[in-house]
Design an enzyme around this catalytic site. Structure first.
Site, PDB file in Angstrom:
ATOM      1  N   CYS A  16       0.856  -1.119  -0.135  1.00 17.76           N
ATOM      2  CA  CYS A  16      -0.042   0.090  -0.139  1.00 17.76           C
ATOM      3  C   CYS A  16       0.772   1.112  -0.055  1.00 17.76           C
ATOM      4  CB  CYS A  16      -0.981  -0.095   1.093  1.00 17.76           C
ATOM      5  SG  CYS A  16      -1.901   1.519   1.328  1.00 17.76           S
ATOM      6  N   CYS A  42      -0.307   4.159   2.278  1.00 19.78           N
ATOM      7  CA  CYS A  42      -0.057   3.826   3.520  1.00 19.78           C
ATOM      8  C   CYS A  42       1.462   4.137   4.056  1.00 19.78           C
ATOM      9  CB  CYS A  42      -0.488   2.469   4.169  1.00 19.78           C
ATOM     10  SG  CYS A  42      -1.935   2.017   3.352  1.00 19.78           S
ATOM     11  N   ASP A  43       2.365   3.517   3.182  1.00 20.25           N
ATOM     12  CA  ASP A  43       3.410   3.633   3.636  1.00 20.25           C
ATOM     13  C   ASP A  43       4.708   4.381   2.835  1.00 20.25           C
ATOM     14  OD1 ASP A  43       2.875   1.671   5.541  1.00 20.25           O
ATOM     15  OD2 ASP A  43       3.203  -0.156   4.079  1.00 20.25           O
TER      16      ASP A  43
END
Ligand code: NDP
Length: 316
Positions: free
Chosen positions: A141, A144-145
């Site tokens: 993701c 997300c990261d």
């Protein structure tokens, strides 16, 4: 007979459970065999509102779980093997009962309302080194990261819209982005392909597959070994982050005959309502576009409010 069963214990399922419990519906959550869902594969989360400092994905899900427990939510560590939905429109609403068969225990549970929040599973390449480094430089993701790789070199695997969207997103953060794609043409839409090819921060490594992610011994990503699918030539790409974007599989096998699914297997909903009265879907199992913890939580809330309204109409 349960009033409401929630399948799944990611942010969508647990938010639905919190709302249903506060509405006095005494929800039962069938957690699934990966309690907490995809977020538990993420190391730090810094885009979930309300937390000034980053917190671990497992920590966030643990907090949601404890919050739900404090409100009286019951949990069952099992997963739905089969789901039989009362789709018969001729039945009076109060007689419509949905049945969930637990995969491990084999028990059959009956419920008036059902919220499906079983999520989607990011597909991975299946390499042992990749598995060892998930959460340590390998991610499923980018949103997300990505921020953890500011100023570093990263690679994205895949040639679909997700991979290209991830590459464009990462190009605003990382020093360089290399897309590793197994063919010589993208699957993604032309507009995305044009944007990627015009972006000077993105390079495409056509006709290549990842053979190994380095370096599990260091417990961090230091590079990837790639192979040219036509010539067999092997080369090393030094990167600190590897984003796998080869698609997601929605966890909908147990409802594929009972609910309308889109061509990619996601449940078709109208504001979390499915076509079957009393059956709702929330989170990634019905959303392949946003896939965020906060959007999943938001749709879990919506599903619980819709379910509460539905149960109120049954007169039971
Ligand atoms: P897709 O299935 O469209 O693409 C997956 C990509 O990964 C393909 O390029 C495929 O290669 C590659 N791939 C699959 N398996 C492997 C493997 N084992 N090794 C290497 N490469 C592999 O998935 P997406 O998640 O990109 O998109 C899913 C759906 O969501 C699509 O309909 C897409 O259009 C949509 N979407 C829309 C967005 C938007 O509108 N903004 C954003 C994101 C997704 P190959 O091409 O060779 O098969």
């Amino acid at each position: 007979m349960e009033t409401i069963i929630i399948l799944g214990s990611g942010p969508a399922g647990l938010t639905a459970a919190i709302y249903a419990a506060r509405a006095g519906l005494k929800p039962l959550v069938v957690e699934g065999m990966h309690p907490g869902g995809q977020l538990t594969d993420t190391t730090d989360i810094e885009n979930f509102p309300g937390f000034a400092e980053p917190l671990g994905g497992t920590d966030l899900m643990d907090r949601m779980h404890r919050q739900a427990e404090r409100l009286g939510v019951r949990f069952m560590l099992d997963e739905a093997g089969a789901v039989r939905l009362a789709a018969d429109d001729a039945l009076p609403p109060a007689e419509r009962v949905h049945e969930v068969t637990l995969a491990m225990a084999g028990d059959k549970l009956e419920t008036r309302a059902l919220i499906i929040a079983t999520g989607a599973s990011a597909r991975y390449l299946g390499l042992p080194s990749e598995k060892l480094l998930i959460g340590h430089g390998v991610s499923g993701c980018a949103t997300c990261d990505g921020a953890f790789f500011r100023g570093q070199a990263v690679a994205v695997v895949g040639g679909g819209d997700t991979a290209l969207e991830d590459a464009l997103y990462l190009s605003r953060l990382a020093a360089s982005v290399t897309i590793i794609h197994r063919r010589d043409a993208f699957r993604a839409s032309k507009i995305m392909a044009d944007r990627v090819l015009a972006n000077p921060a993105i390079t495409v490594c056509w006709d290549h597959v990842v053979e190994e992610v380095l370096d599990p011994a260091a417990n961090t990503v230091t590079g990837v070994r790639v192979r040219h699918v036509k010539t067999g030539a092997v080369s090393l790409l030094p990167v600190q982050g590897l984003f796998i974007a080869i698609g997601h599989t929605p966890n909908t096998a147990m409802v594929k005959d009972g609910l309308e699914l889109d061509p990619n297997g996601y449940i078709v909903t109208d504001q979390t309502r499915t076509r079957v009265p009393g059956v709702f879907a929330a989170g990634d199992v019905q959303d392949h576009r946003y896939r965020q913890a906060v959007t999943a939580a938001g749709s879990g809330c919506m599903a619980a409010l819709e379910a509460e309204r539905y149960i109120g109409t049954l007169g039971v």
